[in-house]
Design a protein around this motif. Structure first.
Motif, mmCIF file in Angstrom:
data_model
loop_
_atom_site.group_PDB
_atom_site.id
_atom_site.type_symbol
_atom_site.label_atom_id
_atom_site.label_comp_id
_atom_site.label_asym_id
_atom_site.label_seq_id
_atom_site.Cartn_x
_atom_site.Cartn_y
_atom_site.Cartn_z
ATOM 1 N N ILE A 193 116.252 -28.487 63.909
ATOM 2 C CA ILE A 193 117.328 -29.423 63.209
ATOM 3 C C ILE A 193 117.763 -30.602 64.928
ATOM 4 N N CYS A 194 117.484 -31.988 65.188
ATOM 5 C CA CYS A 194 118.151 -32.199 66.110
ATOM 6 C C CYS A 194 119.573 -32.899 65.679
ATOM 7 N N GLN A 195 120.619 -32.422 66.617
ATOM 8 C CA GLN A 195 122.135 -32.992 66.061
ATOM 9 C C GLN A 195 122.315 -34.117 66.818
ATOM 10 N N ARG A 196 121.409 -34.302 67.592
ATOM 11 C CA ARG A 196 122.169 -35.920 68.554
ATOM 12 C C ARG A 196 121.336 -37.112 67.418
ATOM 13 N N VAL A 197 120.190 -36.619 67.348
ATOM 14 C CA VAL A 197 119.176 -37.638 66.208
ATOM 15 C C VAL A 197 120.031 -37.017 64.799
ATOM 16 N N GLN A 198 120.686 -37.703 64.161
ATOM 17 C CA GLN A 198 120.846 -37.203 63.183
ATOM 18 C C GLN A 198 119.935 -37.182 62.367
ATOM 19 N N GLY A 199 119.451 -35.825 61.573
ATOM 20 C CA GLY A 199 119.010 -35.223 60.195
ATOM 21 C C GLY A 199 117.433 -34.979 60.914
ATOM 22 N N ALA A 200 116.966 -35.899 62.043
ATOM 23 C CA ALA A 200 115.400 -35.003 62.325
ATOM 24 C C ALA A 200 114.539 -34.067 63.283
ATOM 25 N N VAL A 201 113.894 -33.713 62.900
ATOM 26 C CA VAL A 201 113.247 -32.981 63.585
ATOM 27 C C VAL A 201 113.569 -33.084 65.165
ATOM 28 N N CYS A 202 113.422 -31.418 65.579
ATOM 29 C CA CYS A 202 113.648 -31.384 67.206
ATOM 30 C C CYS A 202 112.752 -32.312 67.560
ATOM 31 N N ALA A 203 112.338 -32.640 68.308
ATOM 32 C CA ALA A 203 111.087 -32.868 69.621
ATOM 33 C C ALA A 203 111.404 -33.501 70.164
ATOM 34 N N PRO A 204 110.742 -32.521 71.173
ATOM 35 C CA PRO A 204 111.349 -32.990 72.716
ATOM 36 C C PRO A 204 110.697 -34.651 73.400
ATOM 37 N N GLY A 205 111.629 -35.494 73.449
ATOM 38 C CA GLY A 205 111.257 -36.522 74.663
ATOM 39 C C GLY A 205 110.730 -38.354 73.263
ATOM 40 N N MET A 206 111.706 -37.421 72.452
ATOM 41 C CA MET A 206 111.132 -38.376 70.911
ATOM 42 C C MET A 206 112.428 -39.218 71.263
ATOM 43 N N ARG A 207 112.077 -41.020 70.383
ATOM 44 C CA ARG A 207 113.129 -41.334 70.908
ATOM 45 C C ARG A 207 114.862 -41.461 70.485
#
Length: 74
Positions: free
Chosen positions: A17-31
């Motif tokens: 889980i991405c902590q920078r984009v709250q609540g998103a699945v971690c996918a390197p390079g996403m917005r």
């Protein structure tokens, strides 16, 4: 020979889980990702602009546990 290649581990990834984009699945390079626009991936589909995908919430179907019944010695 491999001077332009490196490995990278995201400091904002917590169990997928991405902590920078709250609540998103971690996918390197996403917005919103720290890598967005800074790196070029080997797979071409990873270089396309991508929207973050919301992570599935951890919904528990179980009822909360009841406190144990204790027998008093008197």
């Amino acid at each position: 020979m491999f001077d332009d290649m490196s490995a990278w581990s995201c400091p904002h990834d917590l169990e997928g889980i991405c902590q920078r984009v709250q609540g998103a699945v971690c996918a390197p390079g996403m917005r919103g990702c720290e890598l967005e626009g800074k790196v070029r991936f080997a797979r071409d589909e990873m270089n396309l602009p991508r929207k973050p995908v919301k992570a599935a919430s951890a919904v528990r179907d179980e009822k909360p546990a009841l406190p144990p019944k204790r027998r008093l010695p008197f």
